[in-house]
Design a protein around this motif. Structure first.
Motif, PDB file in Angstrom:
ATOM      1  N   ARG A   1       0.826  -1.206   0.000  1.00  0.00           N
ATOM      2  CA  ARG A   1       0.000   0.000   0.000  1.00  0.00           C
ATOM      3  C   ARG A   1       0.861   1.257   0.000  1.00  0.00           C
ATOM      4  N   ARG A   2       1.980   1.197   0.703  1.00  0.00           N
ATOM      5  CA  ARG A   2       2.832   2.378   0.813  1.00  0.00           C
ATOM      6  C   ARG A   2       3.757   2.556  -0.398  1.00  0.00           C
ATOM      7  N   ALA A   3       4.406   1.451  -0.807  1.00  0.00           N
ATOM      8  CA  ALA A   3       5.441   1.559  -1.848  1.00  0.00           C
ATOM      9  C   ALA A   3       4.865   1.611  -3.253  1.00  0.00           C
ATOM     10  N   LYS A   4       3.637   1.101  -3.418  1.00  0.00           N
ATOM     11  CA  LYS A   4       3.015   1.044  -4.750  1.00  0.00           C
ATOM     12  C   LYS A   4       4.040   0.535  -5.782  1.00  0.00           C
ATOM     13  N   PRO A   5       4.494  -0.704  -5.610  1.00  0.00           N
ATOM     14  CA  PRO A   5       5.625  -1.192  -6.409  1.00  0.00           C
ATOM     15  C   PRO A   5       5.286  -1.380  -7.874  1.00  0.00           C
ATOM     16  N   ARG A   6       6.328  -1.315  -8.655  1.00  0.00           N
ATOM     17  CA  ARG A   6       6.247  -1.604 -10.088  1.00  0.00           C
ATOM     18  C   ARG A   6       6.236  -3.120 -10.326  1.00  0.00           C
ATOM     19  N   VAL A   7       6.968  -3.852  -9.469  1.00  0.00           N
ATOM     20  CA  VAL A   7       7.055  -5.308  -9.573  1.00  0.00           C
ATOM     21  C   VAL A   7       6.919  -5.901  -8.171  1.00  0.00           C
ATOM     22  N   VAL A   8       6.144  -6.982  -8.061  1.00  0.00           N
ATOM     23  CA  VAL A   8       6.038  -7.735  -6.813  1.00  0.00           C
ATOM     24  C   VAL A   8       6.507  -9.159  -7.098  1.00  0.00           C
ATOM     25  N   VAL A   9       7.428  -9.661  -6.277  1.00  0.00           N
ATOM     26  CA  VAL A   9       7.954 -11.020  -6.446  1.00  0.00           C
ATOM     27  C   VAL A   9       7.493 -11.857  -5.256  1.00  0.00           C
ATOM     28  N   LEU A  10       6.751 -12.930  -5.526  1.00  0.00           N
ATOM     29  CA  LEU A  10       6.290 -13.836  -4.478  1.00  0.00           C
ATOM     30  C   LEU A  10       7.015 -15.167  -4.630  1.00  0.00           C
ATOM     31  N   LEU A  11       7.737 -15.577  -3.581  1.00  0.00           N
ATOM     32  CA  LEU A  11       8.634 -16.730  -3.656  1.00  0.00           C
ATOM     33  C   LEU A  11       7.983 -18.039  -3.263  1.00  0.00           C
ATOM     34  N   ASN A  12       7.293 -18.056  -2.129  1.00  0.00           N
ATOM     35  CA  ASN A  12       6.705 -19.275  -1.591  1.00  0.00           C
ATOM     36  C   ASN A  12       5.881 -18.899  -0.369  1.00  0.00           C
ATOM     37  N   LEU A  13       5.114 -19.853   0.115  1.00  0.00           N
ATOM     38  CA  LEU A  13       4.320 -19.629   1.320  1.00  0.00           C
ATOM     39  C   LEU A  13       4.297 -20.927   2.122  1.00  0.00           C
ATOM     40  N   PHE A  14       4.990 -20.906   3.281  1.00  0.00           N
ATOM     41  CA  PHE A  14       5.063 -22.067   4.162  1.00  0.00           C
ATOM     42  C   PHE A  14       4.655 -21.646   5.572  1.00  0.00           C
TER      43      PHE A  14
ATOM     44  N   ASP B   1      -6.716 -14.565  -9.251  1.00  0.00           N
ATOM     45  CA  ASP B   1      -7.748 -13.517  -9.273  1.00  0.00           C
ATOM     46  C   ASP B   1      -7.184 -12.144  -8.924  1.00  0.00           C
ATOM     47  N   CYS B   2      -5.888 -11.975  -9.236  1.00  0.00           N
ATOM     48  CA  CYS B   2      -5.224 -10.689  -8.982  1.00  0.00           C
ATOM     49  C   CYS B   2      -5.273  -9.851 -10.266  1.00  0.00           C
ATOM     50  N   PRO B   3      -5.594  -8.560 -10.174  1.00  0.00           N
ATOM     51  CA  PRO B   3      -5.689  -7.736 -11.387  1.00  0.00           C
ATOM     52  C   PRO B   3      -4.345  -7.412 -12.025  1.00  0.00           C
ATOM     53  N   ALA B   4      -3.223  -7.658 -11.314  1.00  0.00           N
ATOM     54  CA  ALA B   4      -1.897  -7.342 -11.860  1.00  0.00           C
ATOM     55  C   ALA B   4      -1.572  -8.261 -13.032  1.00  0.00           C
ATOM     56  N   THR B   5      -0.567  -7.871 -13.803  1.00  0.00           N
ATOM     57  CA  THR B   5      -0.074  -8.705 -14.904  1.00  0.00           C
ATOM     58  C   THR B   5       0.845  -9.768 -14.328  1.00  0.00           C
ATOM     59  N   VAL B   6       0.472 -11.031 -14.500  1.00  0.00           N
ATOM     60  CA  VAL B   6       1.191 -12.126 -13.847  1.00  0.00           C
ATOM     61  C   VAL B   6       2.292 -12.668 -14.752  1.00  0.00           C
ATOM     62  N   VAL B   7       3.484 -12.836 -14.182  1.00  0.00           N
ATOM     63  CA  VAL B   7       4.612 -13.501 -14.848  1.00  0.00           C
ATOM     64  C   VAL B   7       4.980 -14.694 -13.968  1.00  0.00           C
ATOM     65  N   SER B   8       4.841 -15.906 -14.505  1.00  0.00           N
ATOM     66  CA  SER B   8       5.033 -17.100 -13.688  1.00  0.00           C
ATOM     67  C   SER B   8       6.413 -17.698 -13.912  1.00  0.00           C
TER      68      SER B   8
ATOM     69  N   GLU C   1      -6.137 -10.214  -0.175  1.00  0.00           N
ATOM     70  CA  GLU C   1      -6.804  -8.902  -0.115  1.00  0.00           C
ATOM     71  C   GLU C   1      -5.879  -7.799  -0.623  1.00  0.00           C
ATOM     72  N   ALA C   2      -4.597  -7.885  -0.289  1.00  0.00           N
ATOM     73  CA  ALA C   2      -3.646  -6.843  -0.719  1.00  0.00           C
ATOM     74  C   ALA C   2      -3.376  -6.938  -2.222  1.00  0.00           C
ATOM     75  N   LEU C   3      -3.253  -8.146  -2.736  1.00  0.00           N
ATOM     76  CA  LEU C   3      -2.954  -8.314  -4.165  1.00  0.00           C
ATOM     77  C   LEU C   3      -4.120  -7.853  -5.030  1.00  0.00           C
ATOM     78  N   ARG C   4      -5.334  -7.994  -4.517  1.00  0.00           N
ATOM     79  CA  ARG C   4      -6.499  -7.556  -5.285  1.00  0.00           C
ATOM     80  C   ARG C   4      -6.529  -6.037  -5.448  1.00  0.00           C
ATOM     81  N   ASP C   5      -5.769  -5.325  -4.634  1.00  0.00           N
ATOM     82  CA  ASP C   5      -5.724  -3.868  -4.742  1.00  0.00           C
ATOM     83  C   ASP C   5      -4.596  -3.374  -5.643  1.00  0.00           C
ATOM     84  N   LEU C   6      -3.797  -4.320  -6.208  1.00  0.00           N
ATOM     85  CA  LEU C   6      -2.710  -3.887  -7.079  1.00  0.00           C
ATOM     86  C   LEU C   6      -3.250  -3.277  -8.359  1.00  0.00           C
ATOM     87  N   ASP C   7      -2.481  -2.328  -8.885  1.00  0.00           N
ATOM     88  CA  ASP C   7      -2.845  -1.720 -10.159  1.00  0.00           C
ATOM     89  C   ASP C   7      -2.609  -2.740 -11.286  1.00  0.00           C
TER      90      ASP C   7
END
Length: 467
Positions: free
Chosen positions: A122-135, A180-187, A154-160
């Motif tokens: 919310r604060r940084a309004k990043p150009r790129v978000v990198v998600l590595l894993n979730l454990f 279901d995230c509005p951002a452009t996804v690169v897998s 909830e946070a990803l749904r607010d991405l531009d």
């Protein structure tokens, strides 16, 4: 400007007085003066910010990416010390950016704590978000994995929509969040049949389909629940990979090499080869994540390759230290999946020298140490390992019990340093290790900081915030 000035002065004062690195307090105080300080600092970066988050690997990945950007000639702001709450990120950016005018960093790399990610986005309004894993990690601090996943969704749904979401598609949890995230996804993900597991580990966190809850099938399983997954019931499966790593060759503790296929839509596909100066399959994932982020930022392969081949481990991330004639390798091991992957890496060859495992239960570690029962210590009981196991840290005796139940004979468990802070017991640990031996030390977070501070006080290593 008053908040940034205050943060700068506090950081300098704390370091001059020898009271630490000033990696968090200056940002906390400055945040009271200007609650939007991070928002403003991030907004001053002309090339924007990249946020890196995940349970494991975020310090290494963000350092790799910052190194790639630096090799390409960019001036980078980065919370390199690993202080990854808003206060730490704010302090790091305030220190590295000028008070007024141009001439400062042009792009920011932010390592974000899992729980802080929504606020950081919310604060940084990043150009790129990198998600590595979730454990699962520190359940008494963060709650169950589902709690973190819900906050992230909830946070990803607010991405531009213009934000690029670089996501590890091998993780079914992350693939569901990205769907279901509005951002452009690169897998990104791994392919091939080398370095695979034969079955889903008992400590894995994604055994069932996120859509219909049927058991998942893995056509290739690389690490915990990361792999080429599919649901035989509803057809949900790993998304197509935009960037994939194959032909991964692990060269013991020396490093690894891999081929990366960049097949992003709308671009000419390219095959790239990289050598990575870090061992372990989990570092192949970290390197691939950094490569994917660098490629979407427009970097060519040469600066990426230079950064990876010359990469030096971050403090405590398989960091190698020479002290009193012993070669010590420090490995942060703080949750079941991360611990299991470190054990998987260091037990490729038989263990003959003492192995030190230090468990603390301070606030930053999580007070609950029941997760020790989800770590596969049984691998250490294999007959080919003839090492003695030194248990240390405030919960060293709990670890000793766990090792005994893993099948390790009591006379191979050395508990003389258990129950005491690491800075008091460093030399006892060294004395118990033969001179000239190489020794691995697996440590929870505060145990790592205590041990490194003891080494820094002896002039063996740099302070972690200066590394």
């Amino acid at each position: 400007m008053a908040a940034t000035t205050t943060s700068k002065l506090l950081t300098a004062g704390i370091r001059r007085l020898g009271r630490g690195g000033g990696t968090a307090l200056p940002g906390l105080v400055a945040g009271y003066l200007d609650p939007r300080m991070l928002d403003k600092l991030a907004g001053r970066l002309p090339a924007g910010t990249i946020v890196v988050a995940g349970t494991n690997g975020k310090t290494t990945t963000s350092r790799m990416l910052a190194g790639m950007l630096a090799e390409s000639g960019r001036i980078v702001a980065h919370n390199r010390s690993g202080s990854n709450l808003v206060r730490g990120i704010s302090a790091a950016f305030a220190e590295q950016m000028p008070l007024l005018g141009d001439g400062g960093p042009e792009i920011g790399v932010i390592e974000s704590d899992e729980n802080a990610l929504p606020d950081v986005l919310r604060r940084a309004k990043p150009r790129v978000v990198v998600l590595l894993n979730l454990f699962r990690d520190q359940l008494d601090r963060y709650g169950e994995l589902e709690t973190i996943a819900r906050h992230w969704r909830e946070a990803l749904r607010d991405l531009d929509p213009t934000t690029l979401l670089v996501v590890n598609a091998d993780d079914p949890n992350l693939a569901a969040l990205a769907s279901d995230c509005p951002a452009t996804v690169v897998s990104f993900g791994l392919v091939g049949s080398t370095s695979t597991l034969s079955s889903l580990p008992h400590a894995s966190d994604a055994a069932v389909c996120r859509v219909c809850e049927a058991p998942l099938v893995y056509d290739a399983l690389f690490l915990s629940h990361l792999g080429d997954w599919r649901c035989p019931s509803c057809g949900n499966r790993r998304p197509p990979l935009d960037l994939s790593a194959s032909d991964i060759r692990l060269d013991g503790m020396r490093g690894l090499s891999m081929q990366v296929h960049d097949a992003r839509p709308g671009r000419v596909a390219r095959d790239l080869a990289f050598d990575v100066a870090l061992p372990g399959l989990y570092n192949a994932y970290n390197a691939l994540a950094a490569i994917a982020a660098a490629r979407v930022l427009g970097l060519e392969s040469e600066p990426i390759a230079r950064a990876l081949s010359g990469f030096e481990a971050a403090f405590g991330r398989l960091e190698r230290v020479s002290y009193r004639g012993r070669q010590m390798t420090l490995a942060l091991s703080k949750n079941p999946t991360g611990f299991n992957e470190v054990l998987r890496t260091i037990t490729v060859d038989p263990l003959v020298s003492p192995l030190v495992i230090a468990i603390n239960d301070l606030d930053a570690d999580g007070r609950d140490v029941s997760w020790l029962w989800d770590v596969d210590f049984e691998v250490l009981a294999e007959p080919r390992h003839r090492a003695t196991f030194i248990v240390a840290g405030l919960r060293g005796y709990d670890l000793a019990v766990r090792l005994k139940y893993a099948g390790i004979a009591a006379d191979r468990i050395d508990a003389q340093t258990a129950g005491r802070p690491l800075d008091e017991t460093l030399d006892l640990i060294v004395d118990a290790t033969p001179e000239g031996a190489s020794v691995f030390l697996l440590l929870t977070y505060t145990a790592l900081l205590q041990l490194r501070q003891a080494l820094a006080d002896r002039g063996v290593v740099e302070e972690f915030w200066a590394q």
